[in-house]
Design an enzyme around this catalytic site. Sequence first.
Site, mmCIF file in Angstrom:
data_model
loop_
_atom_site.group_PDB
_atom_site.id
_atom_site.type_symbol
_atom_site.label_atom_id
_atom_site.label_comp_id
_atom_site.label_asym_id
_atom_site.label_seq_id
_atom_site.Cartn_x
_atom_site.Cartn_y
_atom_site.Cartn_z
ATOM 1 C CG ASN A 119 -73.243 -73.655 -33.269
ATOM 2 O OD1 ASN A 119 -73.210 -74.332 -34.300
ATOM 3 N ND2 ASN A 119 -72.157 -73.333 -32.599
ATOM 4 N NE ARG B 7 -70.022 -71.710 -35.986
ATOM 5 C CZ ARG B 7 -69.279 -72.784 -35.750
ATOM 6 N NH1 ARG B 7 -69.767 -73.781 -35.067
ATOM 7 N NH2 ARG B 7 -68.044 -72.846 -36.204
ATOM 8 C CG HIS C 148 -62.460 -70.533 -35.452
ATOM 9 N ND1 HIS C 148 -61.209 -71.092 -35.349
ATOM 10 C CD2 HIS C 148 -63.322 -71.447 -34.967
ATOM 11 C CE1 HIS C 148 -61.322 -72.309 -34.819
ATOM 12 N NE2 HIS C 148 -62.599 -72.537 -34.586
ATOM 13 N NE ARG D 273 -60.858 -79.823 -37.607
ATOM 14 C CZ ARG D 273 -61.523 -78.774 -37.115
ATOM 15 N NH1 ARG D 273 -60.902 -77.623 -36.902
ATOM 16 N NH2 ARG D 273 -62.805 -78.866 -36.867
ATOM 17 C CD GLU E 9 -67.112 -68.710 -31.789
ATOM 18 O OE1 GLU E 9 -67.053 -69.111 -32.938
ATOM 19 O OE2 GLU E 9 -66.742 -69.385 -30.811
#
Length: 408
Positions: free
Chosen positions: A10, A93, A182, A243, A386
């Site tokens: 990742n 990823r 996601h 965010r 993940e």
Amino acid sequence: MTPTRVLVLNSGSSSVKYQLLDMRDGSRLAMGIVERIGEGSSRLRHTPLTTGEPREWTGAVADHEAALKAVAEELAKDGLGLDSPELAAIGHRVVHGGQRFTEPTVVDDKVLAEIERLIPVAPLHNPANLVGLRTARALRPDLPQVAVFDTAFHTTMPESAARYAIDVETADQHRIRRYGFHGTSHAYVSRATAKLLGRAPEDVNVIVLHLGNGASASAVRGGRCVDTSMGLTPLEGLVMGTRSGDVDPAVIFHLMRVGGMSTDEIDTLLNKRSGLVGLCGDNDMREIRRRIDEGDEQARLAFDIYIHRLKKYIGAYYAVLGTVDAIAFTAGVGENAAPVREAAIAGLEALGAAVDPALNAVRADGPRLISPADARVAVAVVPTDEELEIATQTYALVGKNSRAITGE
Ligand code: ADP
């Protein structure tokens, strides 16, 4: 010997996270992270999980190429190097696959060029993902490198959910639509939730709430995503750590015209200085809960705004799905913050959902139900994984390809 290991990479803008998995049972052989790449005092933390002790060092790691080489060296010290014949593939990823990549994809020059063409819609993520892909390919050119896209699971969204109501020509010219992110987590968690219910993914409708520092919700009908809260970028939707999630787009014009702010300043405001941190100065839910317990009004309001938005999405996805079998909480906040789960589900009894306080208070590692036994809608905590999902998709694709080559 059939190779059974998959290295998952990742690559972020200034970090590389990695895990080496054995796909015979999905177990971890090693994991680690290189942080602050290109910043003089970079740090590598490496944890071999079958042999030896965790190791850590700080020093200069100039770029992603140097970072990956350092990772390869650490793995080699434990006999797990990239040259091992047991390594079947590297799974990467990749944040943005646009409309083009609906599935995990073996990387070749053409695929790299297409990921590169998506940089305008993912300027923060795809460049780093590409560097990781190119460097890993250079290190092991003979090994299959598989890109697993964060957007892929959401490509099943109908046009009615994926399109914004803006001029079609302008939208198409700039590839403006809702892609969602996601996706690897939403795919994994929706399937794991079906398994927890003892049912096939095709037979259940699930609302997945991925609540980490970044947060997103998705509506999954029979294993396929039909709506999700993030859009063109990960900024849309829920209130997140830093965010804003949804705002009236006119806020931006107002800040430009009246506030005199530049595009970059507004970008930073909405992505880095908003959400929980903007509302109360903290983005860690543990700290926010601690402050609430001490009577801090600002933290309380931040929490209430977070929950209000979450509830709106849960309600919207009930309406989108028609029938809901389960609501699954996942990621750092979803897996650990019982007060968030309790508050998000409170008042949904008429919709068949409730949380059992005793079950909700239990701390455990695996997937578990937190709704009363007689509830119409199961409410669950389902830890996301993940890396395992990326490794599984990578290994399945490589296996399929090698069977195609050998004709098995
Ligand atoms: P990321 O989006 O960075 O992958 P994670 O899924 O790891 O994020 O979630 C990180 C967030 O999870 C933290 O910012 C914190 O708010 C929350 N969190 C982690 N542990 C706990 C806990 N024990 N209780 C409440 N919140 C927690």
